[in-house]
Design a protein around this motif. Structure first.
Motif, PDB file in Angstrom:
ATOM      1  N   VAL A 176       0.933  -1.178  -0.063  1.00 27.65           N
ATOM      2  CA  VAL A 176      -0.053   0.123  -0.094  1.00 27.65           C
ATOM      3  C   VAL A 176       0.988   1.081   0.032  1.00 27.65           C
ATOM      4  O   VAL A 176       1.554   1.497   0.920  1.00 27.65           O
ATOM      5  N   LEU A 177       0.916   1.946  -1.092  1.00 25.46           N
ATOM      6  CA  LEU A 177       1.893   3.040  -1.392  1.00 25.46           C
ATOM      7  C   LEU A 177       1.787   4.354  -0.371  1.00 25.46           C
ATOM      8  O   LEU A 177       0.525   4.476  -0.063  1.00 25.46           O
ATOM      9  N   ALA A 178       2.672   4.857   0.177  1.00 26.60           N
ATOM     10  CA  ALA A 178       2.600   5.997   0.925  1.00 26.60           C
ATOM     11  C   ALA A 178       2.427   7.054   0.083  1.00 26.60           C
ATOM     12  O   ALA A 178       2.549   7.326  -1.031  1.00 26.60           O
ATOM     13  N   ALA A 179       2.155   8.369   0.935  1.00 29.13           N
ATOM     14  CA  ALA A 179       1.639   9.445   0.008  1.00 29.13           C
ATOM     15  C   ALA A 179       2.817  10.012  -0.907  1.00 29.13           C
ATOM     16  O   ALA A 179       2.503  10.570  -1.989  1.00 29.13           O
ATOM     17  N   HIS A 180       3.903   9.775  -0.409  1.00 25.43           N
ATOM     18  CA  HIS A 180       5.113  10.432  -1.356  1.00 25.43           C
ATOM     19  C   HIS A 180       5.730   9.298  -2.368  1.00 25.43           C
ATOM     20  O   HIS A 180       6.472   9.632  -3.064  1.00 25.43           O
ATOM     21  N   GLN A 181       4.905   8.341  -2.528  1.00 25.40           N
ATOM     22  CA  GLN A 181       5.257   7.464  -3.727  1.00 25.40           C
ATOM     23  C   GLN A 181       4.503   7.190  -5.041  1.00 25.40           C
ATOM     24  O   GLN A 181       4.485   6.296  -5.740  1.00 25.40           O
ATOM     25  N   GLU A 182       4.178   8.464  -5.289  1.00 25.61           N
ATOM     26  CA  GLU A 182       3.639   8.672  -6.712  1.00 25.61           C
ATOM     27  C   GLU A 182       4.508   8.040  -7.594  1.00 25.61           C
ATOM     28  O   GLU A 182       3.991   7.521  -8.756  1.00 25.61           O
ATOM     29  N   ALA A 183       5.684   8.478  -7.767  1.00 24.84           N
ATOM     30  CA  ALA A 183       6.600   7.941  -8.795  1.00 24.84           C
ATOM     31  C   ALA A 183       6.680   6.390  -9.022  1.00 24.84           C
ATOM     32  O   ALA A 183       6.598   5.740  -9.870  1.00 24.84           O
ATOM     33  N   GLU A 184       6.627   5.694  -7.767  1.00 26.54           N
ATOM     34  CA  GLU A 184       6.561   4.070  -7.639  1.00 26.54           C
ATOM     35  C   GLU A 184       5.151   3.623  -8.361  1.00 26.54           C
ATOM     36  O   GLU A 184       5.214   2.773  -9.377  1.00 26.54           O
ATOM     37  N   ALA A 185       4.358   4.380  -8.436  1.00 26.60           N
ATOM     38  CA  ALA A 185       2.861   4.066  -8.781  1.00 26.60           C
ATOM     39  C   ALA A 185       2.890   4.110 -10.149  1.00 26.60           C
ATOM     40  O   ALA A 185       2.517   3.484 -10.832  1.00 26.60           O
ATOM     41  N   ARG A 186       3.547   5.330 -10.660  1.00 24.96           N
ATOM     42  CA  ARG A 186       3.435   5.759 -12.082  1.00 24.96           C
ATOM     43  C   ARG A 186       4.537   4.614 -12.760  1.00 24.96           C
ATOM     44  O   ARG A 186       4.360   4.321 -13.916  1.00 24.96           O
ATOM     45  N   HIS A 187       5.580   4.327 -12.221  1.00 22.21           N
ATOM     46  CA  HIS A 187       6.545   3.188 -12.626  1.00 22.21           C
ATOM     47  C   HIS A 187       6.084   1.906 -13.121  1.00 22.21           C
ATOM     48  O   HIS A 187       6.079   1.289 -14.067  1.00 22.21           O
ATOM     49  N   PHE A 188       5.299   1.340 -12.045  1.00 23.68           N
ATOM     50  CA  PHE A 188       4.623   0.264 -12.263  1.00 23.68           C
ATOM     51  C   PHE A 188       3.357   0.100 -13.138  1.00 23.68           C
ATOM     52  O   PHE A 188       2.812  -0.903 -13.310  1.00 23.68           O
ATOM     53  N   ALA A 189       2.919   1.411 -13.268  1.00 28.10           N
ATOM     54  CA  ALA A 189       1.440   1.408 -14.095  1.00 28.10           C
ATOM     55  C   ALA A 189       2.047   1.601 -15.644  1.00 28.10           C
ATOM     56  O   ALA A 189       1.273   1.395 -16.490  1.00 28.10           O
TER      57      ALA A 189
ATOM     58  N   LEU B 218       8.787  -6.315  -2.174  1.00 31.47           N
ATOM     59  CA  LEU B 218       7.657  -5.414  -1.371  1.00 31.47           C
ATOM     60  C   LEU B 218       8.371  -4.041  -1.564  1.00 31.47           C
ATOM     61  O   LEU B 218       9.693  -3.864  -1.570  1.00 31.47           O
ATOM     62  N   ILE B 219       7.683  -2.838  -1.865  1.00 32.09           N
ATOM     63  CA  ILE B 219       7.981  -1.736  -1.900  1.00 32.09           C
ATOM     64  C   ILE B 219       8.388  -1.080  -0.751  1.00 32.09           C
ATOM     65  O   ILE B 219       7.915  -1.074   0.263  1.00 32.09           O
ATOM     66  N   ALA B 220       9.783  -0.642  -0.660  1.00 31.90           N
ATOM     67  CA  ALA B 220      10.559  -0.115   0.510  1.00 31.90           C
ATOM     68  C   ALA B 220       9.771   1.159   0.878  1.00 31.90           C
ATOM     69  O   ALA B 220       9.132   1.776  -0.068  1.00 31.90           O
ATOM     70  N   ASP B 221       9.492   1.399   2.153  1.00 31.06           N
ATOM     71  CA  ASP B 221       8.846   2.697   2.518  1.00 31.06           C
ATOM     72  C   ASP B 221       7.646   2.682   2.395  1.00 31.06           C
ATOM     73  O   ASP B 221       6.654   3.732   2.480  1.00 31.06           O
ATOM     74  N   ALA B 222       6.683   1.666   1.960  1.00 28.92           N
ATOM     75  CA  ALA B 222       5.342   1.685   1.818  1.00 28.92           C
ATOM     76  C   ALA B 222       4.581   1.952   2.976  1.00 28.92           C
ATOM     77  O   ALA B 222       5.171   1.518   4.174  1.00 28.92           O
ATOM     78  N   ALA B 223       3.406   2.392   3.031  1.00 26.27           N
ATOM     79  CA  ALA B 223       2.697   2.706   4.315  1.00 26.27           C
ATOM     80  C   ALA B 223       2.434   0.978   4.770  1.00 26.27           C
ATOM     81  O   ALA B 223       2.540   1.201   6.265  1.00 26.27           O
ATOM     82  N   VAL B 224       2.076   0.381   4.083  1.00 30.96           N
ATOM     83  CA  VAL B 224       1.878  -1.285   4.557  1.00 30.96           C
ATOM     84  C   VAL B 224       2.398  -2.117   3.725  1.00 30.96           C
ATOM     85  O   VAL B 224       2.105  -1.891   2.452  1.00 30.96           O
TER      86      VAL B 224
END
Length: 176
Positions: A82-95, A121-127
């Motif tokens: 579950v991505l943290a608020a600062h992880q938009e770049a990770e979301a875009r990368h895997f999309a 697992l994505i480091a620094d994710a919220a969960v």
């Protein structure tokens, strides 16, 4: 009961663009779903929800046309970050469907192996959750994958990344 006049439009549910826009009115969290093994894979997903506390179950929905579908079909385990608020770049990368495949797709993103399953697992994710693939169900053009949660790790105080109307936002931005 009070009946008010409404300016809402009734649209056809067979109009995929209109239906996608309507579904977008519901803000959701953003996750990255991962599989491990010799050829690891990941994808950004917002079709995720908790299902049960006993046994601990969650679900993800994956389009039958998505590459991730065949990876999940061939795997016993998967991860959900579950991505943290600062992880938009990770979301875009895997999309990005044009990113590299296999282990190379993780080179630009910090990942940690799951303690029980080794799924990335994505480091620094919220969960982060590690799951055993428990059941699958037909969901039209998607498959519903139920995972039995084997482990979880949380970052206290970490807000999740949201998507609303096709745009990323944080809780702070949504409240403004």
């Amino acid at each position: 009961m009070h009946v008010s006049s409404s300016t809402a439009l009734t649209e056809s549910v067979t109009d995929a663009a209109a239906l996608r826009h309507a579904f977008g009115a519901f803000a959701t969290g953003v996750t990255v779903v991962t599989t491990g093994g010799p050829v690891p894979h990941a994808m950004t997903a917002n079709s995720f929800t908790s299902v049960s506390l006993d046994p601990p179950l969650l679900l993800i929905c994956v389009a039958k046309s998505a590459s991730m579908h065949r990876f999940l079909d061939g795997s016993s385990f998967f991860g959900v970050s579950v991505l943290a608020a600062h992880q938009e770049a990770e979301a875009r990368h895997f999309a990005n469907r044009y990113r590299e495949t296999g282990a190379a797709q993780f080179a630009a993103v910090d990942v940690v192996p799951g303690e029980l399953t080794d799924v990335p697992l994505i480091a620094d994710a919220a969960v982060c959750f590690e799951c055993d693939l428990w059941r699958t169900y037909d969901g039209g053009d998607h498959t519903i994958f139920l995972g039995k949660v084997l482990s979880m790790r949380q970052r206290p105080g970490s807000d999740g990344l949201l998507v609303y109307r096709g745009r990323f936002a944080s809780l702070e931005q949504a409240a403004a």
